[in-house]
Design a protein around this motif. Structure first.
Motif, short mmCIF file in Angstrom:
data_model
loop_
_atom_site.label_atom_id
_atom_site.label_comp_id
_atom_site.label_asym_id
_atom_site.label_seq_id
_atom_site.Cartn_x
_atom_site.Cartn_y
_atom_site.Cartn_z
N VAL A 68 -6.25 -2.63 -1.32
CA VAL A 68 -5.67 -2.23 -2.53
C VAL A 68 -6.46 -2.38 -3.57
O VAL A 68 -7.74 -2.86 -3.47
CB VAL A 68 -4.55 -3.44 -2.53
N GLY A 69 -6.00 -2.05 -4.79
CA GLY A 69 -7.06 -2.10 -5.88
C GLY A 69 -7.46 -3.50 -6.23
O GLY A 69 -8.54 -3.70 -6.65
N ARG A 70 -6.60 -4.47 -6.33
CA ARG A 70 -6.91 -5.82 -6.78
C ARG A 70 -6.04 -6.75 -6.04
O ARG A 70 -4.83 -6.49 -5.82
CB ARG A 70 -6.69 -5.76 -8.25
N ARG A 126 0.87 -1.12 0.06
CA ARG A 126 0.18 -0.14 0.11
C ARG A 126 0.85 1.44 -0.06
O ARG A 126 0.52 2.31 -0.75
CB ARG A 126 -0.92 0.02 1.06
N SER A 180 1.90 2.22 -3.16
CA SER A 180 0.90 2.39 -3.97
C SER A 180 0.76 1.29 -5.31
O SER A 180 0.39 1.55 -6.40
CB SER A 180 1.07 3.79 -5.03
N LEU A 181 1.07 0.14 -4.96
CA LEU A 181 0.86 -1.04 -5.91
C LEU A 181 -0.61 -1.27 -6.08
O LEU A 181 -1.48 -1.32 -5.38
CB LEU A 181 1.47 -2.43 -5.28
N PRO A 182 -0.91 -1.30 -7.40
CA PRO A 182 -2.31 -1.62 -7.76
C PRO A 182 -2.76 -3.27 -7.47
O PRO A 182 -4.14 -3.22 -7.68
CB PRO A 182 -2.55 -1.29 -9.26
N HIS A 183 -2.08 -4.05 -7.43
CA HIS A 183 -2.52 -5.36 -7.55
C HIS A 183 -1.25 -6.29 -6.88
O HIS A 183 -0.15 -6.14 -7.20
CB HIS A 183 -2.42 -5.99 -9.08
N VAL A 211 -12.31 -3.64 -3.71
CA VAL A 211 -11.08 -4.24 -3.86
C VAL A 211 -11.49 -5.24 -4.98
O VAL A 211 -12.53 -6.23 -4.71
CB VAL A 211 -10.48 -5.23 -2.81
N ALA A 237 4.84 -7.23 -4.53
CA ALA A 237 3.27 -7.42 -4.53
C ALA A 237 2.92 -8.89 -4.08
O ALA A 237 1.80 -9.04 -4.23
CB ALA A 237 2.99 -7.26 -6.17
#
Length: 376
Positions: free
Chosen positions: A254-256, A205, A208-211, A346, A234
């Motif tokens: 997180v995003g995914r 987080r 800022s990792l999206p996945h 998520v 990740a």
């Protein structure tokens, strides 16, 4: 052996697998057979590329056979094999016949299908076999010795110890299995492991990792990393704690997130288990048979699931039939994970891999498998 610290700063000592100990014993016994002298310390290669040294606890040679033993040190892991003497006996075979394996006293033998090894074979798993072969090949090169030998693995008291394991249910008789995929036993501390999951998510987080991806083991971790091209940061060492990871992500999204694991572990998740360790519950093959039936699987595959000894046997039959049992498991696992995550911010998907890291099932999320959230 290195140590890791738990949240209370108590050192957790790592240990060695039975596979590493058997490899070291075989290496020492081979040198004794070839030279008449047994080393006090042997050095072997581990699957990850590092090397490790082991003290030889006993040795003897008689009648063209050489035996050496290494005491299993499981570190701080509550392993029933901790302190067991792992013995290897090596003797020559006919030229050109290669390396063969035998189960000695206290070593298990496979009696049912569905394991990585066929019935009748000693229960020395594929990775330990590869380690032993590599160690003997290395020693043969150094000593100018033969590569045509029989390696017999024995564990005094192993038959009694095996009664405390799942071996009797799995059809492994006569003693213990020789196991391990990394050569190293990571100390099993629920608090320490879950703490490391939390910190891994925090780091992702902060970057800022999206996945991110949480995997049950090293094979699925490597496979999911390759599948999505993820950076190391990740990758979350989820292990058996799917629930711990998902519930933390509920509060720290997180995003995914991808939940990745082997067919058996993901079957457990599909059953509704959030703790995937064997102590929390076994694979319910009856449940799997029903899930396959409901998904329209061929009757022969459904019957295999009802009568199988292991989930691996079901997956093998699935491959032969061409029916995607992995997708059925992935969809069921997604449902369980979706309820535990309980956060629509998520994106969630599930990837199921076989023992070789081959993708055998996938559920890409709500768009592919829409379900109402059941918050309980």
């Amino acid at each position: 052996m290195t140590e890791t610290a738990d949240p209370l700063n108590r050192p957790l000592k790592r240990g060695w697998t039975t596979g590493s100990c058997a490899t070291a014993a075989a290496r020492a016994a081979y040198e004794l057979l070839m030279t008449g002298s047994c080393p006090a310390i042997v050095d072997i290669a581990l699957p990850g590329g590092r090397r490790a040294s082991f003290a030889v606890a006993m040795h003897e040679a008689e009648g063209g056979r050489a035996t050496a033993g290494v005491v299993k040190d499981a570190g701080d892991d509550p392993d029933v094999t901790h302190g067991a003497l792992i013995k290897a006996t090596v003797q020559r075979r006919d030229a050109g016949s290669g390396i063969a394996f035998r189960a000695g006293s206290g070593g298990g033998t496979v009696t049912r299908p569905g394991r990585p090894l066929p019935p009748g074979e000693p229960a020395i798993n594929p990775v330990p076999r590869e380690m032993i072969i590599a160690a003997i090949d290395e020693a043969a090169t150094a000593l100018g010795g033969t590569r045509d030998v029989t390696v017999e693995i024995a564990i005094p008291g192993g038959e009694d110890l095996a009664k405390k394991t799942l071996n009797p249910r799995l059809g492994i008789v006569g003693g213990l299995s020789i196991l391990g995929t990394t050569g190293i036993v990571v100390p099993f501390s629920c608090a320490a492991w879950i703490h490391s999951i939390y910190r891994g998510i925090d780091v992702a987080r902060a970057a800022s990792l999206p996945h991110i991806a949480g995997a049950t083991g090293s094979t699925s971790e490597k496979a999911v990393q390759q599948l999505y091209g993820l950076p190391d940061t990740a990758l979350i060492d989820m292990g058996d704690f799917a629930g711990g990871m998902l519930k933390y992500l509920r509060r720290h999204p997180v995003g995914r997130v991808t939940v990745a694991g082997g067919f058996a572990k993901m079957t457990k998740l599909g059953q509704g288990l959030l703790d995937l360790h064997s102590r929390a519950g076994e694979v319910d093959l009856g449940w799997l048979a029903t899930a396959l039936h409901d998904a329209g699987a061929p009757p022969a595959l459904v019957e295999t699931a009802r009568t199988a000894n292991t989930a691996l046997q079901v997956l093998q039959e699935s491959d032969r039939s061409g029916f995607p049992a992995g997708d059925v498991v992935a969809r069921a696992a997604w449902q369980t994970a979706y309820r535990a995550l309980a956060n629509d911010a998520v994106a969630l998907d599930v990837a199921v891999f076989d023992r070789d890291g081959r993708l055998v099932g996938r559920c890409l999320g709500a768009d592919h498998f829409p379900l109402p959230r059941n918050r309980r």
